[in-house]
Design an enzyme around this catalytic site. Structure first.
Site, short mmCIF file in Angstrom:
data_model
loop_
_atom_site.label_atom_id
_atom_site.label_comp_id
_atom_site.label_asym_id
_atom_site.label_seq_id
_atom_site.Cartn_x
_atom_site.Cartn_y
_atom_site.Cartn_z
N CYS A 1 16.91 -5.94 -81.87
CA CYS A 1 16.75 -6.15 -80.43
C CYS A 1 16.81 -4.81 -79.69
O CYS A 1 16.89 -3.76 -80.29
CB CYS A 1 17.87 -7.05 -79.92
N GLY B 1 11.67 -6.55 -78.53
CA GLY B 1 11.92 -7.98 -78.45
C GLY B 1 11.31 -8.61 -77.23
O GLY B 1 11.46 -8.10 -76.11
N ASN C 1 22.46 -5.56 -81.12
CA ASN C 1 21.24 -5.27 -81.84
C ASN C 1 21.59 -5.10 -83.30
O ASN C 1 22.40 -4.24 -83.65
CB ASN C 1 20.60 -3.99 -81.29
N GLY C 2 20.98 -5.91 -84.16
CA GLY C 2 21.25 -5.79 -85.60
C GLY C 2 21.56 -7.14 -86.20
O GLY C 2 21.32 -8.18 -85.59
N TYR D 1 7.78 1.40 -88.23
CA TYR D 1 7.15 0.29 -87.51
C TYR D 1 7.75 -0.05 -86.16
O TYR D 1 7.04 -0.27 -85.19
CB TYR D 1 7.20 -0.96 -88.41
P1 AMP Z 1 0.79 -8.93 -93.06
O1 AMP Z 1 -0.56 -8.51 -93.56
O2 AMP Z 1 0.78 -10.38 -92.66
O3 AMP Z 1 1.85 -8.58 -94.00
O4 AMP Z 1 1.06 -8.12 -91.71
C1 AMP Z 1 1.11 -6.73 -91.72
C2 AMP Z 1 1.29 -6.27 -90.30
O5 AMP Z 1 2.55 -6.74 -89.82
C3 AMP Z 1 1.29 -4.78 -90.17
O6 AMP Z 1 0.32 -4.43 -89.20
C4 AMP Z 1 2.66 -4.41 -89.66
O7 AMP Z 1 2.59 -3.46 -88.63
C5 AMP Z 1 3.21 -5.71 -89.11
N1 AMP Z 1 4.66 -5.82 -89.34
C6 AMP Z 1 5.45 -5.09 -90.12
N2 AMP Z 1 6.72 -5.51 -90.07
C7 AMP Z 1 6.75 -6.54 -89.24
C8 AMP Z 1 7.79 -7.39 -88.76
N3 AMP Z 1 9.06 -7.22 -89.15
N4 AMP Z 1 7.45 -8.35 -87.87
C9 AMP Z 1 6.18 -8.51 -87.48
N5 AMP Z 1 5.16 -7.73 -87.90
C10 AMP Z 1 5.43 -6.76 -88.77
#
Ligand code: AMP
Length: 480
Positions: A9, A35, A111-112, A254
């Site tokens: 968060c 978030g 957050n966490g 990310y």
């Molecule tokens: P997928 O192909 O469904 O695994 O989605 C990959 C994409 O999800 C990449 O563009 C990442 O930037 C994004 N991503 C990475 N980690 C997360 C996360 N924790 N929650 C949502 N999206 C994510």
């Protein structure tokens, strides 16, 4: 009842500013990437705390000038934005959580992810405690209120020593704020100051930049920072430097905003460096163009393009009007979400050998949809490059990864993933390569999602509570 949610968060807190409510509003806005599920602000006039939370983005929950906003116009405030996770979307879990106990009011924002929350909760429920939410954070209120804890010389330090996992916490008491960071420093938290001298704590310094405040320093792992009428005070609830940090490197890959800097490094610069490393590890001969998956892959794609001397272009364009909560995050809705979120510039990809750079592949489902769309748009060859290693293990410290079984790399080789995605080649950045881009020593980062090496033993998360490990962190002087 226990919780299995992942909570990454955004936090913002400010003490002693006549514009605290506006600054909290804008600070939270700039942390919105951390978030979008719920937002909340608790503020105090020095004697009494008011709190308002709601579902959705900051803009949706708070209207500047509204009666609610006016009521919250106090000089001391903390705010929270909460990440959207599957199955946990409920207003009862929005924060800050305001409670009243024998010492008066307290509002908490977290957050966490606490890995021993279920265990603590079961224990408290067995003794008759009633919980209002399914949120890990609520257990902290109960720990604070326990009479044997209230009587400790430093009740907060004592309570923090009960928590295991990742946490940055803000506590708003009527006339002061306390901010704490877990002993491993897993999630980021920084201190800033306005021109007029009011102190701020925030998850990322982008929240300071937006209100014109200056960055002072990061909150140290295991540190409590108190903001009150006498300024800023620091103390530690574990012996300083007694634990090797385990910063979440996925924050840099990310989660965080590119303009932010923490763990002693700027996020964009880090991502760009990883993109260069990726170009060294996985070059593509005769590629025509490097395109990022925006926004998370953009910095790395710039680095890849620079290192490989291949032109950079925008083959995918992101719509900023599709919120994460627009569609419920179910498997079927992901494909539609991809189409709504990402438009293809056909002129950039048609008949081209393209290198597509993204930060990570989690389930692989949205990546597959993007590749399919690029093929339909006429791409001749597609070379996928990913700026972190295959994610094989779940995160217990707050990143919203699915279960091990749902992670595409859990039981598949890179070649099997390549076939699944239908790309010509697939290259992941190596763990060594990734860590070589980080400023701090390698052992200062958590790499559990790639290596399976959990720095805080996760048998605690699985309810096999290890008393021995827990004792390890007790700060003798506090308990004496
Ligand atoms: P997928 O192909 O469904 O695994 O989605 C990959 C994409 O999800 C990449 O563009 C990442 O930037 C994004 N991503 C990475 N980690 C997360 C996360 N924790 N929650 C949502 N999206 C994510």
């Amino acid at each position: 009842m226990t919780s299995d949610k992942k909570e990454n968060c955004g936090l913002f807190g400010i003490f002693g500013d006549s514009e605290a409510i506006n600054k909290t509003y804008f600070g939270l806005h700039s942390l919105q990437h951390r978030g979008q599920e719920s937002a909340g602000i608790a503020s105090s006039d020095g004697k009494f705390i008011r709190c308002y939370t709601g579902m959705g983005t900051v803009k949706r929950v708070f209207r500047r000038g509204s009666a609610v906003f006016e009521k919250l116009s106090n000089p001391i405030a903390i705010g929270h934005v909460r990440y959207s996770t599957t199955g946990s979307s409920s207003s009862i879990n929005s924060q800050p959580i305001l409670s009243e106990y024998s010492r008066g009011q307290v509002a908490i924002a977290h957050n966490g992810n606490l890995i021993n929350a279920s265990l603590l909760r079961d224990e408290y429920e067995a003794y008759g405690s009633i919980f209002k939410s399914t949120c890990d954070t609520e257990i902290i209120t109960h720990l604070l209120a326990k009479p044997s804890h209230v009587s400790k010389p430093d009740p907060l330090a004592h309570v923090l020593n009960h928590l295991q996992g990742a946490y940055c916490l803000l506590f708003l008491f009527p006339d002061y704020i306390e901010a704490a960071r877990d002993p491993y420093g897993i999630r980021p938290l920084c201190i800033g100051q306005t021109q007029a001298g009011a102190y701020i704590v925030a998850s990322e310094n982008c929240a300071l930049d937006v209100i014109g405040a200056k960055f002072i320093r990061e909150v140290e792992p295991g540190e409590i920072v108190r903001l009150d009428k006498n300024g800023l005070h620091s103390r530690f609830f574990v012996k300083p430097d007694s634990i090797t940090p385990a910063h979440c490197i996925f924050e840099h890959i990310y989660f965080a905003k590119q303009s932010s800097s923490f763990f002693s490094q700027n996020v964009h610069e880090f991502r760009k460096k990883v993109g260069k490393q990726l170009a060294i590890e996985h070059p593509v001969k005769n590629a025509d163009v490097v395109i990022p998956v925006p926004d998370s892959g953009t910095s790395a794609a710039i680095g890849y393009s620079e290192e490989s001397k291949t032109p950079f272009d925008m083959g995918l364009v992101r719509s900023h009007y599709v919120g994460r909560t627009f569609i419920s995050p179910s498997q079927e809705s992901r494909e539609l979400e991809v189409k709504l979120k990402l438009a293809i510039v056909k002129e950039v990809v048609r008949d081209k050998r393209i290198v597509v750079v993204d930060d990570s592949i989690v389930r692989g489902t949205t990546t597959k949809s993007k590749i399919e769309a690029l093929r339909q748009a006429g791409a001749k060859e597609i070379h996928m490059r990913v700026s972190c290693p295959p994610i094989r293990y779940p995160c217990f410290y707050g990143v919203d990864f699915p279960t091990k079984e749902e992670l595409i790399a859990n039981d598949r080789s890179v070649e099997q993933i390549r076939k699944f995605l239908n790309v010509d080649t697939l290259g992941y950045c190596s763990l060594e390569g990734l860590l070589s881009c980080a400023i701090k020593p390698q052992e200062n980062y958590c790499t559990a999602c790639w290596s399976g090496k959990y720095r805080i033993p996760v048998d605690i998360a699985m309810n096999k509570f290890s008393m021995e490990h827990y004792q390890l962190h007790m700060f003798d002087e506090i308990d004496a």
